[in-house]
Design an enzyme around this catalytic site. Structure first.
Site, PDB file in Angstrom:
ATOM      1  N   GLY A 182      71.729 -32.288  78.161  1.00  0.00           N
ATOM      2  CA  GLY A 182      71.941 -33.240  77.065  1.00  0.00           C
ATOM      3  C   GLY A 182      71.289 -32.892  75.747  1.00  0.00           C
ATOM      4  N   LEU A 226      89.480 -32.439  80.906  1.00  0.00           N
ATOM      5  CA  LEU A 226      90.115 -33.734  80.671  1.00  0.00           C
ATOM      6  C   LEU A 226      91.601 -33.631  81.017  1.00  0.00           C
ATOM      7  CD1 LEU A 226      88.608 -34.900  77.248  1.00  0.00           C
ATOM      8  CD2 LEU A 226      87.608 -34.998  79.536  1.00  0.00           C
ATOM      9  N   HIS A 235      81.211 -25.155  72.478  1.00  0.00           N
ATOM     10  CA  HIS A 235      81.268 -24.037  73.420  1.00  0.00           C
ATOM     11  C   HIS A 235      80.348 -22.920  72.924  1.00  0.00           C
ATOM     12  CE1 HIS A 235      82.900 -21.557  76.568  1.00  0.00           C
ATOM     13  NE2 HIS A 235      82.998 -20.566  75.699  1.00  0.00           N
TER      14      HIS A 235
HETATM   15  C1  GRF Z   1      75.866 -25.994  75.830  1.00  0.00           C
HETATM   16  O1  GRF Z   1      75.570 -24.633  75.861  1.00  0.00           O
HETATM   17  C2  GRF Z   1      77.278 -26.230  75.389  1.00  0.00           C
HETATM   18  O2  GRF Z   1      77.714 -25.300  74.461  1.00  0.00           O
HETATM   19  C3  GRF Z   1      78.055 -26.098  76.668  1.00  0.00           C
HETATM   20  O3  GRF Z   1      77.232 -26.682  77.642  1.00  0.00           O
HETATM   21  C4  GRF Z   1      75.865 -26.601  77.236  1.00  0.00           C
HETATM   22  C5  GRF Z   1      75.337 -27.985  77.241  1.00  0.00           C
HETATM   23  O4  GRF Z   1      73.964 -28.026  76.922  1.00  0.00           O
HETATM   24  N1  GRF Z   1      79.341 -26.733  76.550  1.00  0.00           N
HETATM   25  P1  GRF Z   1      73.270 -29.412  76.654  1.00  0.00           P
HETATM   26  O5  GRF Z   1      73.497 -30.262  77.903  1.00  0.00           O
HETATM   27  O6  GRF Z   1      73.894 -30.021  75.440  1.00  0.00           O
HETATM   28  O7  GRF Z   1      71.823 -29.111  76.459  1.00  0.00           O
END
Ligand code: GRF
Length: 205
Positions: free
Chosen positions: A12, A93, A109
């Site tokens: 998160g 989704l 991403h």
């Molecule tokens: C991040 O690296 C994001 O780019 C990917 O999942 C990870 C989530 O990290 N989709 P966090 O839970 O926001 O710390």
């Protein structure tokens, strides 16, 4: 005041970056209406509760995708959410979900899309030997890591990097990029032409 819905499955940190930006005015005139996790044990959901936010667990295990999606969408609509931010949400989704919020669902991403979609993008990029990687905030469409790009940040790959140090420097940029992207989308001051998001120039009257 715009209401944001955050979907997460894990740590998160991107959710926290968005919440901090709202609290300190970098994302003005917005609030987090609800934080939803499909994983009860997600640290991000505990953080949301600590911050006094409306935090829901809607378990996905064993449920058909669309049934789960209907529960999530119902919770988002109950809170009048206008913008959905996926922040480490480890679920695809359904097309039905995407259609409920046209151009109103963002994802982050950890690569420069279209390079290295899918899981462990930082490791994929590192193993491939690229000299530059980064992160992408994009609209969510029916395909994985695919919709129109809103913001990208480049991160150089250093000779001294391993996949962990690279991922950490990408994550710093993710937190900056997500706030920028939310502001662009909330401003409604753009159009999408084909795959391209084009910001409108504000003309003085
Ligand atoms: C991040 O690296 C994001 O780019 C990917 O999942 C990870 C989530 O990290 N989709 P966090 O839970 O926001 O710390």
């Amino acid at each position: 005041m715009k209401s944001l819905g955050i979907l997460l499955s894990g740590r998160g940190s991107n959710f926290v970056a968005i919440a901090d930006s709202i609290d300190n005015g970098r994302i003005p005139d917005a609030r987090i209406g609800v934080v939803i996790s499909n994983q009860a044990a997600a640290p991000g959901i505990a953080t949301a509760r600590q911050r006094g936010l409306n935090a829901l667990v809607i378990p996905s295990k064993g449920k058909p995708r669309e049934e789960h999606d209907r529960e999530v969408v119902a919770a988002l609509k109950r809170e009048n959410v206008q913008l959905v931010c996926l922040a480490g949400y480890m679920r695809l989704l359904s097309p039905w979900f995407v259609q409920q919020f046209p151009h109103r669902i963002l994802n982050i991403h950890p690569s420069l899309l279209p390079a290295f979609p899918g899981l462990e993008a930082q490791e994929q990029a590192f193993a491939y030997g690229v000299k530059v990687s980064g992160c992408t905030v994009h609209f969510v469409d029916e395909e994985l890591d695919h919709g129109a790009i809103i913001v990208q940040k480049a991160v150089p790959v250093l000779d001294s990097d391993d996949e962990h140090t690279l991922a950490a420097r990408i994550l710093e940029q993710e937190h900056i990029a997500y706030t920028e992207a939310v502001n662009i989308v909330l401003s409604e001051n753009f159009e999408i032409v084909g795959r391209k998001l084009i910001k409108r120039i504000l003309r003085e009257r």
